[in-house]
Motif scaffolding. Structure first.
Motif, PDB file in Angstrom:
ATOM      1  N   ARG A  16       0.804  -1.228   0.000  1.00 39.05           N
ATOM      2  CA  ARG A  16       0.000   0.000   0.000  1.00 39.05           C
ATOM      3  C   ARG A  16       0.833   1.272   0.000  1.00 39.05           C
ATOM      4  O   ARG A  16       0.495   2.222  -0.715  1.00 39.05           O
ATOM      5  CB  ARG A  16      -1.004  -0.020   1.147  1.00 39.05           C
ATOM      6  CG  ARG A  16      -2.121  -1.008   0.888  1.00 39.05           C
ATOM      7  CD  ARG A  16      -3.278  -0.881   1.852  1.00 39.05           C
ATOM      8  NE  ARG A  16      -4.284  -1.863   1.512  1.00 39.05           N
ATOM      9  CZ  ARG A  16      -4.590  -2.913   2.267  1.00 39.05           C
ATOM     10  NH1 ARG A  16      -3.991  -3.110   3.421  1.00 39.05           N
ATOM     11  NH2 ARG A  16      -5.512  -3.771   1.870  1.00 39.05           N
ATOM     12  N   PRO A  17       1.923   1.333   0.771  1.00 34.33           N
ATOM     13  CA  PRO A  17       2.740   2.550   0.700  1.00 34.33           C
ATOM     14  C   PRO A  17       3.307   2.786  -0.709  1.00 34.33           C
ATOM     15  O   PRO A  17       3.394   3.923  -1.159  1.00 34.33           O
ATOM     16  CB  PRO A  17       3.867   2.291   1.705  1.00 34.33           C
ATOM     17  CG  PRO A  17       3.291   1.314   2.672  1.00 34.33           C
ATOM     18  CD  PRO A  17       2.382   0.438   1.849  1.00 34.33           C
ATOM     19  N   MET A  18       3.644   1.706  -1.408  1.00 34.06           N
ATOM     20  CA  MET A  18       4.187   1.804  -2.754  1.00 34.06           C
ATOM     21  C   MET A  18       3.144   2.386  -3.722  1.00 34.06           C
ATOM     22  O   MET A  18       3.434   3.316  -4.465  1.00 34.06           O
ATOM     23  CB  MET A  18       4.631   0.420  -3.234  1.00 34.06           C
ATOM     24  CG  MET A  18       5.105   0.356  -4.670  1.00 34.06           C
ATOM     25  SD  MET A  18       5.594  -1.309  -5.195  1.00 34.06           S
ATOM     26  CE  MET A  18       4.048  -2.225  -5.079  1.00 34.06           C
ATOM     27  N   VAL A  19       1.930   1.851  -3.699  1.00 33.46           N
ATOM     28  CA  VAL A  19       0.916   2.345  -4.638  1.00 33.46           C
ATOM     29  C   VAL A  19       0.343   3.688  -4.190  1.00 33.46           C
ATOM     30  O   VAL A  19      -0.104   4.475  -5.030  1.00 33.46           O
ATOM     31  CB  VAL A  19      -0.203   1.310  -4.891  1.00 33.46           C
ATOM     32  CG1 VAL A  19       0.351   0.075  -5.571  1.00 33.46           C
ATOM     33  CG2 VAL A  19      -0.951   0.939  -3.643  1.00 33.46           C
ATOM     34  N   ALA A  20       0.397   3.972  -2.906  1.00 32.13           N
ATOM     35  CA  ALA A  20      -0.108   5.263  -2.410  1.00 32.13           C
ATOM     36  C   ALA A  20       0.743   6.425  -2.906  1.00 32.13           C
ATOM     37  O   ALA A  20       0.241   7.543  -3.069  1.00 32.13           O
ATOM     38  CB  ALA A  20      -0.159   5.261  -0.884  1.00 32.13           C
ATOM     39  N   ARG A  21       2.008   6.176  -3.183  1.00 34.60           N
ATOM     40  CA  ARG A  21       2.873   7.238  -3.727  1.00 34.60           C
ATOM     41  C   ARG A  21       2.364   7.737  -5.066  1.00 34.60           C
ATOM     42  O   ARG A  21       2.725   8.826  -5.514  1.00 34.60           O
ATOM     43  CB  ARG A  21       4.308   6.737  -3.871  1.00 34.60           C
ATOM     44  CG  ARG A  21       5.040   6.641  -2.556  1.00 34.60           C
ATOM     45  CD  ARG A  21       6.495   6.332  -2.794  1.00 34.60           C
ATOM     46  NE  ARG A  21       6.646   4.959  -3.252  1.00 34.60           N
ATOM     47  CZ  ARG A  21       7.315   4.016  -2.613  1.00 34.60           C
ATOM     48  NH1 ARG A  21       7.911   4.296  -1.489  1.00 34.60           N
ATOM     49  NH2 ARG A  21       7.399   2.800  -3.094  1.00 34.60           N
TER      50      ARG A  21
END
Length: 113
Positions: A16-21
Motif C-alpha cells: 500500500r505505501p508503494m501504490v499510495a505514492r
C-alpha cells in the motif's frame, strides 16, 4: 495468524505505501487457501493505469509469494469481482505506453472510493 491476516499485513506494510505514492490503492478481496490464489482490487489511479499489470505481477504477487510460499498466484478483479486477464491487460498496457509521448503523461481516471 491465518493466511488472510498475513497477506493483509504484507499489503499494509509493503504494498500500500508503494501504490499510495501514485495516489493508488489496493484492496484484498479473497484468499483461497486451498489453491493459493489471492484476489485483489486496485483503487484510485491504479484503476486503468497502464502499469497496473506490472504492479500486480512484479510488485504485489512477487512480494506475497516471496514472503508466503502458500500463495501461488495473485489476480486482479474489477469492481464487479470479475477476474482481469493479466496477459491481455499487459498487451493493452504496452500498446498504451508506446502511444504516449514522453512529454504527455498518461491519462488518469478519477479516484474512486
Amino acid at each position: 495468524m491465518d493466511l488472510k491476516q498475513k497477506i493483509e499485513k504484507i499489503l499494509e506494510e509493503n504494498v500500500r505505501p508503494m501504490v499510495a505514492r501514485h495516489a493508488g490503492g489496493i484492496e484484498l478481496i479473497d484468499v483461497d487457501e486451498s489453491t493459493g490464489i489471492v484476489k485483489v482490487r486496485f483503487q484510485g489511479t491504479c484503476v486503468g493505469c497502464p502499469m497496473s499489470t506490472i504492479t500486480l505481477k512484479a510488485g504485489v504477487e512477487s512480494e506475497l509469494m516471496d514472503a508466503l510460499p502458500e500463495v501461488r498466484e495473485v489476480l486482479a478483479v474489477d469492481e464487479h469481482g470479475v477476474v482481469q486477464d493479466s496477459e491481455m491487460m499487459l498487451e493493452e498496457d504496452e500498446e498504451d505506453l508506446k502511444a504516449w509521448s514522453a512529454d504527455e503523461p498518461p491519462p488518469r481516471p478519477a479516484a474512486t472510493t
